[in-house]
Design an enzyme around this catalytic site. Sequence first.
Site, PDB file in Angstrom:
ATOM      1  N   HIS A 118       0.306 -54.738  40.567  1.00 15.47           N
ATOM      2  CA  HIS A 118       0.779 -55.171  39.258  1.00 15.47           C
ATOM      3  C   HIS A 118       0.035 -54.433  38.153  1.00 15.47           C
ATOM      4  O   HIS A 118      -1.159 -54.165  38.247  1.00 15.47           O
ATOM      5  CB  HIS A 118       0.594 -56.679  39.098  1.00 15.47           C
ATOM      6  N   HIS A 119       0.790 -54.083  37.092  1.00 12.79           N
ATOM      7  CA  HIS A 119       0.200 -53.308  35.995  1.00 12.79           C
ATOM      8  C   HIS A 119      -0.925 -54.075  35.293  1.00 12.79           C
ATOM      9  O   HIS A 119      -1.791 -53.470  34.645  1.00 12.79           O
ATOM     10  CB  HIS A 119       1.290 -52.944  34.980  1.00 12.79           C
ATOM     11  N   SER A 120      -0.933 -55.380  35.403  1.00 13.55           N
ATOM     12  CA  SER A 120      -2.005 -56.171  34.795  1.00 13.55           C
ATOM     13  C   SER A 120      -3.351 -55.896  35.457  1.00 13.55           C
ATOM     14  O   SER A 120      -4.403 -56.174  34.870  1.00 13.55           O
ATOM     15  CB  SER A 120      -1.684 -57.670  34.888  1.00 13.55           C
ATOM     16  N   MET A 167       6.895 -55.919  36.739  1.00 14.24           N
ATOM     17  CA  MET A 167       5.915 -55.078  36.048  1.00 14.24           C
ATOM     18  C   MET A 167       4.849 -54.517  36.986  1.00 14.24           C
ATOM     19  O   MET A 167       3.665 -54.498  36.649  1.00 14.24           O
ATOM     20  CB  MET A 167       5.259 -55.882  34.921  1.00 14.24           C
ATOM     21  N   ASN A 178      -6.439 -52.428  32.140  1.00 16.47           N
ATOM     22  CA  ASN A 178      -5.773 -51.410  31.337  1.00 16.47           C
ATOM     23  C   ASN A 178      -6.662 -50.968  30.186  1.00 16.47           C
ATOM     24  O   ASN A 178      -7.228 -51.801  29.473  1.00 16.47           O
ATOM     25  CB  ASN A 178      -4.455 -51.961  30.775  1.00 16.47           C
TER      26      ASN A 178
END
Length: 508
Positions: free
Chosen positions: A140-142, A22, A315
């Site tokens: 990382h998208h987090s 991810m 996000n």
Amino acid sequence: MARNIPLLDASWLYVESKEAPMHVGSMAIFTVPEGETTQQAIGRIVQLLRNSVEFAPPFNYRLSSPRLLTLMPKWIEADKIDLDYHFRHSALPAPGGERELGTLISRLHSHPLDFRKPLWEMHLIEGLYGNRFALYTKMHHSLMDGVGGMRLMERIFGKSAKESMNLPAPWSVGTISRKKKNSEPQHFADQAREAWEAAKLSGQSLPAAGRALMDLMREAVKPTDPALATPFSGPKSIVNKRVGGARRLATQTYPLERIRAVAEAAKVSVNDIFLAICSSSIRRYLLERDALPSESLTAGLPVSVRPADDLDGGNAISFIIANLYTTESDPLTRLKEIRRSTQLAKANLQAMPKEAINNYTIMLMAPMMLQLVSGLGGLTRPIFNTVISNVPGPSRDLYFSGCRLEQFYPISLIPHGQALNITVVSYSGQFNVAFTGDHDALPSMQRLSVYTGEALEELEAALGVTWESKKAAEPVAASKAPAKTATEKRPAAAKKPAARKPVKAPED
């Protein structure tokens, strides 16, 4: 000091797998300034970066529990960071063209990040012909969404060559939290009070979010308007299988003014044109494989809800779902219906209070996350068939250590059940589209990027639009030029170089 990871951010950590990492990435291509060889510039930049050992958030964040054994994961600031691990220096094989660059970045993007370390890498890639080099970054998208990444990019790079010479390494810049970094640590009572207030606000917004989601569910059970796409209304297709670990990358670039000219002629938005040419490309790709479903495919469209003054990471996105009308053969009818679908979806989202959007997003995405965590992703009907994202970028040239940023492409993630992601970033008059796909599910994926160009030409012809600068602005289709030697200098002309051939990985 530990920092709680919000639920939406943490969800990207929990659905991570070896086959579906991810992380998101970017590919930035730079041109070396006049009076300096590529070898000199790269040597200077590598030395600058290797000597930069200060790390700002989120580049110094690592997981408190790398195996995610805790219910609520936390970020902690790492005391020691191995720069040699995170910053890497690579070189392309001859002839150093876009094909070789695409192959290398496809491979780099295939490898998961190490959860025991801060979740990012940066690769400086030399050997690109034409006095150029590339930076490939993944995170990382987090830690970051698309709009947050663009705002970080504008802080990392300078607005002029001179200004950029005095900027620190990207990992020394980092994001800016709304809470001052050097503020005094909060007492437990203050933290508890803030948590209680946040919980009350979240609780008050739950009914509005729940009503919006129930409206979507009722529409899914008893459809009243085909333009209103709902979760799980799209059919299964070859882009909705389980994915492997290997990735493909393809890109295409257009002058932004060309897209705007078509949008103005059709009286629609730039994003409507983008969705229409993506839909046309997907439709043609599936038709050629005798794999176009009889039902229209749908797309999840990320929508930023990040405030204009928010320069923090994490996000801040929601999603709307649009019908792509892949069953419609007429390009103008398809465009018209796609516009109506997106307008309906936007209206539903905008009708909600701002405080309810985060809860709505969590509830909307929960089924997809449960699919991925349970291992059912790619085995059942997808929440939507693909993700198509439009991220606004800087409107002027940017520079890194004296080198002009020539092109910038976003490289996204693909979970099980969604083997294709299409993301565009506007930058300095360019409209740069990147296709990220699963290596096995999408053979000859480069055709998707070619078909978007032909779909754009089809719309221009149907609308009577003539793009005067078309030949000069489109990617060069001539054969690759040989790589320059280390001692060779650029011509004295100060004009921007012509548009380059799009990056692509080799086809099978």
